[in-house]
Structure formats: C-alpha cells, structure tokens
Design an enzyme around this catalytic site. Structure first.
Site, PDB file in Angstrom:
ATOM      1  N   TYR A  32       1.028  -1.330  -0.029  1.00  0.00           N
ATOM      2  CA  TYR A  32      -0.240   0.104   0.034  1.00  0.00           C
ATOM      3  C   TYR A  32       0.796   1.277   0.148  1.00  0.00           C
ATOM      4  CZ  TYR A  32       0.748   0.894   4.995  1.00  0.00           C
ATOM      5  OH  TYR A  32       1.182   1.246   6.141  1.00  0.00           O
ATOM      6  N   ARG A  51       8.162   4.201  -4.718  1.00  0.00           N
ATOM      7  CA  ARG A  51       8.190   2.869  -3.597  1.00  0.00           C
ATOM      8  C   ARG A  51       7.150   2.023  -3.844  1.00  0.00           C
ATOM      9  NH1 ARG A  51       7.541   4.785   2.427  1.00  0.00           N
ATOM     10  NH2 ARG A  51       5.503   5.387   1.840  1.00  0.00           N
ATOM     11  N   ARG A 100      -7.995 -20.667  -1.753  1.00  0.00           N
ATOM     12  CA  ARG A 100      -7.036 -20.536  -0.867  1.00  0.00           C
ATOM     13  C   ARG A 100      -5.774 -21.327  -1.309  1.00  0.00           C
ATOM     14  NH1 ARG A 100      -4.996 -22.166   4.390  1.00  0.00           N
ATOM     15  NH2 ARG A 100      -4.030 -20.315   5.490  1.00  0.00           N
ATOM     16  N   LYS A 149       6.399  -2.141   1.981  1.00  0.00           N
ATOM     17  CA  LYS A 149       4.973  -1.757   2.630  1.00  0.00           C
ATOM     18  C   LYS A 149       3.915  -2.364   2.388  1.00  0.00           C
ATOM     19  CE  LYS A 149       3.124   2.908   2.987  1.00  0.00           C
ATOM     20  NZ  LYS A 149       3.253   2.938   4.783  1.00  0.00           N
ATOM     21  N   GLU A 181      11.835   2.238  14.367  1.00  0.00           N
ATOM     22  CA  GLU A 181      11.094   3.279  13.887  1.00  0.00           C
ATOM     23  C   GLU A 181       9.658   3.325  14.871  1.00  0.00           C
ATOM     24  OE1 GLU A 181       9.887   2.507   9.631  1.00  0.00           O
ATOM     25  OE2 GLU A 181       9.965   0.282  10.246  1.00  0.00           O
TER      26      GLU A 181
HETATM   27  N1  PMP Z   1       7.735   3.436   8.833  1.00  0.00           N
HETATM   28  C1  PMP Z   1       6.409   2.872   8.841  1.00  0.00           C
HETATM   29  C2  PMP Z   1       6.506   1.583   9.642  1.00  0.00           C
HETATM   30  C3  PMP Z   1       5.333   3.283   8.470  1.00  0.00           C
HETATM   31  O1  PMP Z   1       4.209   2.486   8.335  1.00  0.00           O
HETATM   32  C4  PMP Z   1       5.383   4.862   7.652  1.00  0.00           C
HETATM   33  C5  PMP Z   1       4.257   5.568   7.155  1.00  0.00           C
HETATM   34  N2  PMP Z   1       3.779   4.681   6.171  1.00  0.00           N
HETATM   35  C6  PMP Z   1       6.614   5.352   7.744  1.00  0.00           C
HETATM   36  C7  PMP Z   1       7.658   4.692   8.260  1.00  0.00           C
HETATM   37  C8  PMP Z   1       6.723   6.867   7.246  1.00  0.00           C
HETATM   38  O2  PMP Z   1       6.699   6.674   5.745  1.00  0.00           O
HETATM   39  P1  PMP Z   1       6.104   7.943   4.921  1.00  0.00           P
HETATM   40  O3  PMP Z   1       7.149   9.113   5.181  1.00  0.00           O
HETATM   41  O4  PMP Z   1       6.677   7.492   3.374  1.00  0.00           O
HETATM   42  O5  PMP Z   1       4.626   7.988   5.074  1.00  0.00           O
END
Ligand code: PMP
Length: 285
Positions: A32, A51, A100, A149, A181
């Site tokens: 996403y 991305r 599935r 992502k 993070e």
């Molecule tokens: N780290 C994680 C785990 C996230 O889910 C996000 C948000 N998508 C970010 C960092 C920040 O990414 P962005 O600046 O591209 O939104």
C-alpha cells in the site's frame, strides 16, 4: 458517501466489493501507499509511486495495468471526493485466484487495485504538533522485510493499542536496544545540533517524508547522522521527532514517561515541520 476506486471503476463505497479469496484478505499479500493531499494537491506523489513499484517488485507481484495512470487516478479521486486536506490510500494485492493456496496464483491472475480517500480538514495544523507527541517503547516483533510496505500491519496495530492503553500517542519499536521506527513513522533524535536517524536497510520503511526532510535539513546545512541510536540515547536527547506522510514532522516530547526539553517541542523539529510543509506545498501536484 465516498467514491472508491476498484479495478478501473469509480464506485460508491458501499458498492466496492472484493472477493473472500483475495490474497490481500487471506494472506495479507498486498502492498500500500498513503499520499497526503493539502489544498487539493498531492504531496510527494512521485516518491510514493516509486516506492510502490519497488514494493511490488520485491514481492514479485504483478503491477496493476493502471500503474501508468496512477497520477490521473489520484487526481480523479481528489475531484470526485471534493478532497481538500486529507489522505489517499492505495492498495494492491496479488488478486483473487479463486481459492486459498500458499503458492502464488497463476501468472494470469489480475492484481486487485483499490484507492479511497480520508478527509482531514486542516490536518497540517494538528494540535498534536503544538503540544508534541508522547511515546512508549515496545519490542519490535515485526518480520525482517520492513522496507516493503505490506498490509501486514497486525504488530504495528498491537503496538498502537499498547500506546493507547498507556495513555500516550504512539510507540517506538526497539530491536537489540536500538530504536527501529515508530508504529507508522520514522524516528529521529537531535543531540548537540545533530539530527540522528537510523540508516536505510531491511529493518525500516524507507519513508518518503524521511527522504524529503533529510534533503531539506541538508540544504539548510543541518548536520545529519544516519545511524542506529539506542533507547538510552533517545531518553537523553535534546529533542526527538518522527515523520510520516500523514503526520509530516511531529515533535516527540516524552519517551517512556521521561520528558525531553521539559516536555515542549524542540526548535529543530518545529523548524523542520515548517520547512517540510512549506517546501512540499511548493512541489505539490
Ligand atoms: N515507517 C513505517 C513503519 C510506516 O508505516 C510509515 C508510514 N507509511 C513510515 C515509516 C513513514 O513513511 P512515509 O514518510 O513514506 O509515510
């Protein structure tokens, strides 16, 4: 009622339906992007599109046929939903093979592409940015490819609930004593005038906001160190903040109950927030 995009059609949200056999539903086999909209314009769209392409390619997932039309589709979503300030959520899954199975679907299986909007009037002026966010630390129990992502967001969601239960705004995740993070954002500290944030690797998402903020900080001749930092360093930092497409630059004023700077947003975070919003608006499309 919102208008949702599903596989080429713009539909009322109640009519947009996906199969129970969709790989996104059964296997979290989807990726996403979330793009911010300010004043009806897309922030950092090329970064998000790039991305998305990388996430798809890392998972050998077929790109939707509409991949070349994503900018147009985003713009159409802004128009159809009268979106001024808010977010556009986009998801691609490996589609519906009709049953599935752990194996990836046959080559001809079409991916599922969904977009919807979330209206957040005035969200660039969020009260939290004035007050500053409070975070707790939690163990990072996610998988090893956080640079992709994916929609596999159960642990970040659990961490958010832990933060909520603790009465704070978010959680920073810890691996081997170091901050990876936030639940949905990249984490930074400021010490002796240096901005410190974890280097890019498979351990963290390569934030689009992170890239822009580091670029603006560099242009403003601020000192940047891309390296891991410990929770202890964060607790003793001059400032802390996090970045994401939806939070922009968010000052952090408390970690695990320890106040930073007496619990008020710091000058570096505050300045970077202003610069990020100002510069992003200039290049918004
Ligand atoms: N780290 C994680 C785990 C996230 O889910 C996000 C948000 N998508 C970010 C960092 C920040 O990414 P962005 O600046 O591209 O939104």
């Amino acid at each position: 009622m919102r208008t949702v995009y599903l596989n080429g059609a713009y539909l009322p949200e109640t009519e947009a339906k996906v199969s129970v056999f969709d790989r996104g539903f059964l296997m979290a086999d989807g990726v996403y992007e979330v793009t911010s909209v300010l004043g009806g314009k897309l922030i950092d769209f090329p970064g998000h599109a790039k991305r998305l392409a990388r996430s798809l390619s890392e998972l050998n997932m077929r790109a939707p046929d509409a991949m070349g039309d994503l900018l147009e589709i985003h713009r159409e979503m802004v128009t159809r939903n009268n979106l001024t300030d808010g977010l556009i959520y986009l998801q691609v899954t490996r589609g519906n093979p009709g049953d599935r199975d752990f194996h990836y679907p046959p080559a001809g299986t079409a991916p599922t592409l969904v977009l919807f909007t979330q209206s957040k009037p005035g969200f660039a002026h969020a009260p939290l940015a004035q007050r500053g966010a409070r975070v707790i630390s939690v163990l990072d129990l996610r998988w090893g490819r956080r640079d992709i992502k994916t929609v596999q967001l159960l642990y970040p969601s659990m961490a958010k609930m832990m933060a909520q239960a603790a009465g704070v705004d978010d959680a920073w995740m810890i691996q081997d004593g170091h901050v990876t993070e936030g639940t949905s954002n990249n984490a930074y500290i400021v010490k002796d005038g240096r901005i410190i944030t974890r280097a890019l690797s498979h351990d963290i998402l390569h934030g689009i906001t992170r890239a822009a903020v580091l670029r603006f900080a560099d242009e403003a001749q601020m000192r940047i160190e891309e390296r891991s930092f410990t929770l202890d360093e964060a607790l003793n930092a001059d400032e802390a903040f996090f970045t994401s497409a939806s939070a922009f630059v968010m000052p952090v004023v408390e970690i695990d109950g320890t106040a930073l700077r007496g619990g008020t947003p710091g000058p570096v975070a505050t300045r970077l927030r202003e610069v990020y919003i100002e510069e992003s608006l200039k290049s918004a499309i």
